[in-house]
Write a protein that holds these residues in place. Structure first.
Motif, short mmCIF file in Angstrom:
data_model
loop_
_atom_site.label_atom_id
_atom_site.label_comp_id
_atom_site.label_asym_id
_atom_site.label_seq_id
_atom_site.Cartn_x
_atom_site.Cartn_y
_atom_site.Cartn_z
N MET A 1 0.83 -1.22 0.00
CA MET A 1 0.00 0.00 0.00
C MET A 1 0.86 1.26 0.00
SD MET A 1 -2.85 1.17 2.78
CE MET A 1 -3.87 -0.26 2.43
N PHE A 2 1.97 1.22 0.76
CA PHE A 2 2.81 2.40 0.89
C PHE A 2 4.09 2.30 0.06
CE2 PHE A 2 0.96 2.62 5.41
CZ PHE A 2 -0.10 3.40 4.99
N SER A 3 4.13 1.37 -0.87
CA SER A 3 5.36 1.13 -1.61
C SER A 3 5.82 2.35 -2.41
CB SER A 3 5.19 -0.07 -2.55
OG SER A 3 4.14 0.14 -3.46
N GLU A 4 4.87 3.03 -3.05
CA GLU A 4 5.23 4.20 -3.86
C GLU A 4 5.75 5.33 -2.98
OE1 GLU A 4 5.92 5.60 -7.60
OE2 GLU A 4 5.01 3.66 -7.08
N VAL A 5 5.12 5.49 -1.82
CA VAL A 5 5.56 6.52 -0.87
C VAL A 5 7.01 6.30 -0.48
CG1 VAL A 5 5.25 7.43 1.47
CG2 VAL A 5 3.24 6.95 0.05
N LEU A 6 7.32 5.08 -0.11
CA LEU A 6 8.68 4.75 0.34
C LEU A 6 9.69 4.92 -0.80
CD1 LEU A 6 9.32 3.86 3.22
CD2 LEU A 6 9.59 1.53 2.39
N LYS A 7 9.34 4.46 -1.98
CA LYS A 7 10.24 4.58 -3.14
C LYS A 7 10.53 6.04 -3.46
CE LYS A 7 8.83 0.25 -5.39
NZ LYS A 7 8.06 -0.32 -6.54
N ILE A 176 -3.83 7.28 14.99
CA ILE A 176 -4.90 7.71 14.10
C ILE A 176 -4.33 8.72 13.11
CG2 ILE A 176 -7.19 8.78 13.92
CD1 ILE A 176 -7.54 8.17 16.94
N VAL A 177 -4.55 8.49 11.84
CA VAL A 177 -4.15 9.44 10.80
C VAL A 177 -5.36 9.67 9.90
CG1 VAL A 177 -2.58 9.94 8.89
CG2 VAL A 177 -1.77 8.60 10.84
N THR A 178 -5.81 10.92 9.79
CA THR A 178 -7.02 11.19 9.01
C THR A 178 -6.97 12.55 8.36
OG1 THR A 178 -9.45 11.23 9.10
CG2 THR A 178 -8.28 12.14 10.99
N ASP A 179 -7.68 12.67 7.24
CA ASP A 179 -7.89 13.97 6.60
C ASP A 179 -9.33 14.43 6.81
OD1 ASP A 179 -9.28 12.25 4.95
OD2 ASP A 179 -8.20 12.79 3.11
N GLY A 180 -10.05 13.69 7.66
CA GLY A 180 -11.45 14.00 7.92
C GLY A 180 -12.40 13.12 7.15
N SER A 181 -11.89 12.47 6.10
CA SER A 181 -12.71 11.57 5.31
C SER A 181 -12.19 10.14 5.42
CB SER A 181 -12.73 12.01 3.84
OG SER A 181 -13.33 13.28 3.72
N LYS A 182 -10.97 9.94 5.01
CA LYS A 182 -10.33 8.62 5.09
C LYS A 182 -9.45 8.57 6.33
CE LYS A 182 -7.56 5.42 2.25
NZ LYS A 182 -6.83 5.29 0.95
N THR A 183 -9.54 7.47 7.06
CA THR A 183 -8.82 7.35 8.32
C THR A 183 -8.04 6.06 8.38
OG1 THR A 183 -10.53 8.63 9.48
CG2 THR A 183 -9.06 7.29 10.84
N ALA A 223 0.51 8.55 6.84
CA ALA A 223 0.22 7.24 7.41
C ALA A 223 1.41 6.30 7.27
CB ALA A 223 -1.01 6.64 6.74
N ALA A 224 2.09 6.36 6.14
CA ALA A 224 3.27 5.52 5.93
C ALA A 224 4.37 5.87 6.90
CB ALA A 224 3.77 5.67 4.49
N GLY A 269 5.03 -6.04 7.80
CA GLY A 269 4.88 -5.70 9.21
C GLY A 269 3.80 -4.70 9.56
N ALA A 270 3.22 -4.05 8.56
CA ALA A 270 2.23 -3.01 8.81
C ALA A 270 0.96 -3.60 9.43
CB ALA A 270 1.88 -2.29 7.52
N LYS A 271 0.47 -2.96 10.48
CA LYS A 271 -0.76 -3.35 11.15
C LYS A 271 -1.77 -2.23 10.96
CE LYS A 271 1.97 -5.87 14.57
NZ LYS A 271 2.48 -5.85 15.96
N LEU A 272 -2.53 -2.32 9.89
CA LEU A 272 -3.37 -1.21 9.43
C LEU A 272 -4.84 -1.56 9.41
CD1 LEU A 272 -1.44 0.02 6.27
CD2 LEU A 272 -1.67 1.28 8.39
N GLU A 273 -5.66 -0.56 9.69
CA GLU A 273 -7.08 -0.66 9.48
C GLU A 273 -7.52 0.66 8.85
OE1 GLU A 273 -11.26 -0.99 12.02
OE2 GLU A 273 -9.33 -1.27 13.04
N ILE A 274 -8.28 0.59 7.77
CA ILE A 274 -8.77 1.80 7.10
C ILE A 274 -10.26 1.95 7.40
CG2 ILE A 274 -9.06 2.99 4.91
CD1 ILE A 274 -6.69 1.40 3.85
N LYS A 275 -10.63 3.16 7.84
CA LYS A 275 -12.03 3.41 8.19
C LYS A 275 -12.60 4.55 7.34
CE LYS A 275 -13.20 2.97 12.53
NZ LYS A 275 -13.72 1.59 12.62
#
Length: 275
Positions: A1-7, A176-183, A223-224, A269-275
């Motif tokens: 999910m965060f591969s592009e961010v890290l690259k 918690i990381v959010t923009d108010g819509s995606k969390t 979030a990454a 290793g990421a322990k993620l939940e998207i709300k």
């Protein structure tokens, strides 16, 4: 999910201007180098605009405030806004003193922030729900995040993010990381990370690097960064435990694992939940 961010961080070596505190300034510089970024520290009002203008991100940390640097923070923040450079606020200890609290509100009035990162007590102070109730630079026990209160906390943080038009990152037992819509709810990390100075400050600098290298995707970048820090904290703890080390080496191991982090390690290793 965060591969592009890290690259993007590894490939672009984002230059991050830190106006930060003197307790953790060296840690912030080293963690930025480890994650693939490049640090520069400048807080004199005569050069902050010039330094900010050559950087990919600006991190403002109020951990060791004085009247001289407050104006430098505002000046640098306005220059970053003018140039569409992401600005990260770390309101360290907001609510613990009149100066910290008033400075936080002044910064919010004068500068448009991309991300605000802090513990729950600091973030509630930002939202004017926790004035003068912060326990130093640590969150109050009443503000600790757990499975029982996480839904209410998410609701509050989402509302604040929408109100301020900013990404809010709250770090604790559950992040918690959010923009108010995606969390994003992130369950990486280890409690012993709170026993070494600078983990929050270092994370804010990493957020700067990740956002500076991913200007079309600030939410996932933030979030990454939070997930990376927590995961590397877990790995550092396991190495510390295996070697029977103490907490000073926990910090060293943490920086080492940040330097070794790659897409595969983060994915596994990421322990993620998207709300």
């Amino acid at each position: 999910m965060f591969s592009e961010v890290l690259k993007n961080v590894k490939n672009n070596t984002p230059l991050v201007h830190n106006i930060t505190n003197y307790v953790t300034v060296n840690d912030c510089a080293n963690i930025l180098l480890a994650c693939g970024g490049s640090p520069i520290m400048a807080d004199d009002i005569e050069e902050v605009e010039e330094i900010t203008s050559i950087c990919n991100a600006l991190v403002i940390n109020i951990g060791t405030l004085n009247s001289r640097t407050v104006e430098s923070m505002i000046k640098a923040g306005k220059k970053a806004n003018e140039l569409s450079i992401p600005v990260i606020l770390d309101p360290v200890g907001a609510g613990a003193s009149k100066l910290r609290t008033e400075t936080t509100f002044k910064l919010l009035e004068e500068v448009k922030f991309t991300v605000i990162r802090g513990n729950m007590s600091e973030i509630k102070t930002v939202g004017k729900a926790n004035i003068n109730k912060t326990r130093g630079v640590d969150a109050n026990e009443d503000d600790s995040l757990n499975e029982d209160n996480i839904e209410g906390a998410v609701k509050y943080i989402k509302s604040l993010a929408k109100k301020l038009s900013v990404i809010v990152a709250v770090t604790g037992a559950i992040d918690i990381v959010t923009d108010g819509s995606k969390t994003y709810l992130i369950r990486n990390g280890h409690p012993l990370m709170s026993k070494i100075s600078g983990t929050g400050c270092m994370l804010s600098s990493i957020v700067g690097a990740y956002c500076g290298a991913n200007k079309s995707n600030f939410l996932e970048a933030t979030a990454a960064a939070v997930c990376s820090m927590g995961l590397c904290g877990e790995l550092a703890y396991e190495k510390m435990k295996k070697n029977d080390d103490g907490t000073s080496l926990l910090k060293a191991h943490l920086i080492d694992y940040i330097s070794k982090l790659d897409v595969q390690i983060l994915k596994e290793g990421a322990k993620l939940e998207i709300k």
